[in-house]
Each structure stands twice: as C-alpha cells, then as structure tokens.
Motif scaffolding. Sequence first.
Motif, mmCIF file in Angstrom:
data_model
loop_
_atom_site.group_PDB
_atom_site.id
_atom_site.type_symbol
_atom_site.label_atom_id
_atom_site.label_comp_id
_atom_site.label_asym_id
_atom_site.label_seq_id
_atom_site.Cartn_x
_atom_site.Cartn_y
_atom_site.Cartn_z
ATOM 1 N N GLU A 232 9.247 -3.130 -8.417
ATOM 2 C CA GLU A 232 8.454 -4.174 -9.066
ATOM 3 C C GLU A 232 8.931 -5.558 -8.637
ATOM 4 O O GLU A 232 8.113 -6.471 -8.434
ATOM 5 C CB GLU A 232 8.533 -4.035 -10.588
ATOM 6 N N ARG B 8 -1.122 0.576 -9.768
ATOM 7 C CA ARG B 8 -1.469 -0.261 -10.915
ATOM 8 C C ARG B 8 -1.332 -1.745 -10.568
ATOM 9 O O ARG B 8 -2.215 -2.551 -10.890
ATOM 10 C CB ARG B 8 -0.571 0.095 -12.103
ATOM 11 N N LYS B 9 -0.241 -2.101 -9.893
ATOM 12 C CA LYS B 9 0.000 -3.504 -9.577
ATOM 13 C C LYS B 9 -1.052 -4.041 -8.593
ATOM 14 O O LYS B 9 -1.511 -5.178 -8.728
ATOM 15 C CB LYS B 9 1.402 -3.679 -8.982
ATOM 16 N N GLU C 222 -4.146 -2.820 -8.079
ATOM 17 C CA GLU C 222 -5.448 -2.873 -8.741
ATOM 18 C C GLU C 222 -5.581 -4.108 -9.625
ATOM 19 O O GLU C 222 -6.667 -4.678 -9.762
ATOM 20 C CB GLU C 222 -5.675 -1.600 -9.552
ATOM 21 N N GLU C 223 -4.466 -4.544 -10.204
ATOM 22 C CA GLU C 223 -4.487 -5.781 -10.983
ATOM 23 C C GLU C 223 -4.788 -6.990 -10.107
ATOM 24 O O GLU C 223 -5.254 -8.021 -10.612
ATOM 25 C CB GLU C 223 -3.138 -5.973 -11.697
ATOM 26 N N LYS C 224 -4.530 -6.864 -8.788
ATOM 27 C CA LYS C 224 -4.804 -7.947 -7.853
ATOM 28 C C LYS C 224 -6.199 -7.820 -7.238
ATOM 29 O O LYS C 224 -6.553 -8.579 -6.330
ATOM 30 C CB LYS C 224 -3.767 -7.956 -6.720
ATOM 31 N N GLY C 225 -6.992 -6.862 -7.712
ATOM 32 C CA GLY C 225 -8.361 -6.711 -7.226
ATOM 33 C C GLY C 225 -8.499 -5.941 -5.940
ATOM 34 O O GLY C 225 -9.520 -6.043 -5.255
ATOM 35 N N LYS D 220 -7.098 -2.082 -3.681
ATOM 36 C CA LYS D 220 -6.881 -0.660 -3.885
ATOM 37 C C LYS D 220 -5.756 -0.181 -2.973
ATOM 38 O O LYS D 220 -5.590 -0.678 -1.854
ATOM 39 C CB LYS D 220 -8.166 0.121 -3.568
#
Length: 557
Positions: A355, A396-397, A399-402, A404
């Motif tokens: 992370e 997950r991280k 996808e949070e940035k738009g 894949k």
Amino acid sequence: MSDIEIAQKAKMLPIIDLAKHRLGIAPEHLDPHGHYKAKLSLDYIDGLEDRPNGKLILVTAISPTPAGEGKTTTTVGLGDALNRLGKKTMICLREPALGPCFGVKGGAAGGGYAQVVPMEDINLHFTGDFHAIGVAHNLLSAMIDNHIHHGNRLNLDPRQIAWKRVIDMNDRALRDIVIGLGGTANGFAREDGFDIIAASEVMAILCLSSSLKELKERLGNILVGYTRFDNKPVFARDLNAQGAMAALLKDALRPNLVQTLENNPVFVHGGPFANIAHGCNSVVATKAALKLADYVVTEAGFGADLGAEKFIDIKCRKAGLRPDGVVLVATVRALKSHGGVPVKELQQENLQALEAGFVNLARHLDNVQQRFGLPCVVAINHFTSDTDAEIALLKRKVEEKGSKVIVCRHWAEGGKGAEDLAREVVGMADAGQSDFSFLYEERAPLWDKIKTIATQLYGAADITADIKARQQLERLSEEYSHFPVCIAKTQYSFSNDPNLKGAPSGHVLSIREVRPSHGAEFVVAVCGSMMTMPGLPKVPAAEAIDVDDNGRITGLF
C-alpha cells in the motif's frame, strides 16, 4: 529454463514466409539478414500511405526497481495474445544497446515465453544499425577536427565544440578525455568525451525521421559548435557532412522485421535510451506497422514519467500519432520495493509495504489518465510469490482510481497468459474514449516546459538551474522555444535522487546542463548527476556470458 535457453529452442519461421503469409509482403520488398531477420524496403512503406491506420497501444510502466517490472515482456505477451484472439497485431520495439547487455540492465527482447527471436542476434549486433549510427556520428566528429586542423575556415571555437564522440559500450573512462595530443600532425589538443550511441543525436534523428530526405535534412541541422568572438552557430551542413552521414544510414533507416516465439511479426528498430534520450522505437516502424495491422503495440522506455511523456510530447507531436490507450505495467514485487522492502524480502507477503508503494503506480496512472487524457489499464506481471490478498488490494486501489487491474501470466504461458489483458485492451481501444492532449503548449518558453513536466508529472515544487544552465537556457530560448524538451534524469525516481522511491513531492528538480539537439528538434535538459555515458557495475553481466566450441552462447540472460 533461462530466457536464452527458451529462445534457443524456438521454432522460427523463415522471415520471408512470415512476411508473406502474415503481412502480405512479397519477398522482393525484403532484404534478409540470414533466415530469420530482414529489413523492409522504404519504397514499400511509402506505398502503404493510402491504407487506414490501426489502433495504437502504448505500453509503459511504473518507476523501475531492482525487482523488475517486465514492460517489454508484457508488450510481447500482449501482442501474442491479441493475435491469439484473431486480431491482426504487430509489435514495435527498440533495439538493445550493447553497453547495458554487458553491464547490468540486460537485453530488450522480452523474457520467458514472451520473447522476440532470434534473441542472441537482437541483443548483440543484430543488423548493424547501432554500428551505422556510431560511424555516422563519429564521421562528423572527425570532420570537425579535420576542419580545424586544415585552417578552420568557419572559425569554429575549439572551446565551444558541442559534438562529442560515441561508442556502444558502457565505459566511464571515456566520459572526459583530451584529444589531439602528439604534436601538430595530430591536430589541436582540446577537451572531448564520449557518449553511448543510444544517447547520440544521430540515433534520435534516425528514430524521428520518416524518409531519407528528412533524415538528411535533420543531419545537416545538427549543431556542432559556435564561432570565435561572435558565437554564431555552426551546423553539420556547413561542413558538408550530411550527405556522407545519410549514405552510412540509408539501410539503418529501414525497419527490422523479426518474430515472437509464437511466430507473430515484430519491428525492432532504433534504440534511444529513455533516461537520456526520447526512448521510443522509430517513427518509420510505427507508421508502417499501423498500416500493416489492426492493432499496434509499442513500448516507451522506463517509467511513464520518462518514456511515455517523451513518446507523447516528442514522438507523437512530431509524427502526428495519437495513441488509443495505454497499458501501465507493474509487479507486486516492485511496488513493495517502492514501499521500502529490501530485495531479499520481496517474496514475503507485505500488504503494508504494498500500500505504501502503491503511490508510485497511482501517480503514473493519474498522469496518464489526467495529464494526457488517455484510457489506461494496469497490467500486473505475475510472480509466483504474489498472494491473493496482495492482488485483491491492488485491484481495489486501482479501481478507486477509475481503472482496472489485469493479472498477466505471459512470462510463463506466452500469449495465452495475457488474453484477459488483450480483451480489455481491445475494448479500451475500440471504445474511442481517448481525450488525448500534450502536456504543454508548443510555443511555451523552455523554462516553462521543463517546469510543467517537473511540477505536473514529477510532483516537484519547482525547478532550479545553476548559472551555466541558466545561461544556456537564455541563449537557446529565442531560437528553440518551439522545440519540445527531453528530460535526462534518473529513471529510478520522480526526483533527481535515485534512492527516493515511491512518489516524492515538494522536491526541486535541478538542471545541470542544457543541450540543443537541433537536428532531432528537441532540447535536452540534463538533471542532477545523470550521465550520458553509463559505467559498468562492480560485477558486469559480461563476466557470465560465454560461447562454447560449437558457437552456442550462454549466460545472455
């Protein structure tokens, strides 16, 4: 098996047959160099002009680490995967330089079961393009000193010669030398030095030229130095050097056709470094591939802050290219390295470090999507040590940035292991969602262009330059402000400090030197302690390379 052992077991198709059956190119348009590599005729390429262009996919990566990212391997695996899905696809790569092959970096033909072959040829002498570039460059060097020796009609100031010599090897002892020793018969003694061929402006010119005519014009525009007293620029054309240089390069300008392990066509052509040059394969190869295929997969060197930025702001700007999407390559190992984990401990699961290191990927992703307006998918080059929890965290991280995440296993499985990535790339490219833009305006001052790159891409607070660099910028600004800038800095960090991992912010990018590449039509800003002649490491890769009594090479990766 090692990369070279896998490559040596490859069942290659004769290049004439591959060109005919996969690309529809008749034998008379090829100049074979042996059975498995050939140069393509420029006349044939000119005849492709009326064909529509395919989709252009750029493969780039996070900032490099000793853990490895696998950008070239992913480029090859994606190209194979697209062909497996029935999409007519070509790959465009750069040629490796010999210096890194015998130094520390390794080759540039991919790895595992996602390689370009014949691997040994590509990583060693290949078709002689590097040799031709080196000879053309050094011919100009010789003509400069010969002109001074024979009366110096142009009144060149020996203290202001801007043209070094080059060699295709990492040799730190040649960075700064004195030439012309031994008396009047050997010319005038002066300071000089060597760059590596990949950093030569001739290399950049070859890669940015679309024709022999343009090549010769650009060669003639090379700035070689300044006159005494009035400081007027002197160009290669003033020495009548461009014709002979172009003659040496006429075959080198032709793209090299080879194949992947899965017998798919690849252009391997041109080899500028992305940390000290513009880091992309040739315009000729890319444009030809776009006419020959429905999808073209190409790479730009090192991280997206270097290769991708130069691909867009230099190559695309000059060649009129528009990428349809980007693949950003990362590994779990490399991200943990950016998070502070030592190389010996990267095999262990470490979500906290992953992370922490994700900030590097996040900044590159933001730059691609927000600064350049390009759709982007993240390709995780899979290692067996990757855990489900680590992959889940990354997904997950991202996808949070738009975007894949696609986990890819092309190193172990070839094109089959990248089919999911290929499907995502097809959807991304065909959706037409690119809102492509350059990072800076063409007419912006040079200082502003450098500052824009530093602050918007690198996270820097500002840029600085010593007196010498400021004077160089002031001197060049009036004539060269319309040129793009080519940042020469460490590839290992967004900053000047190669040890500063992750995504540092608030630092100041220091400019040490500014060089006009008048023929290539960009201005190089050398930052920090960046060298245009690398050195060999304490234990160079050359110590492990050998050839047996039957001519079989070992130890080449």
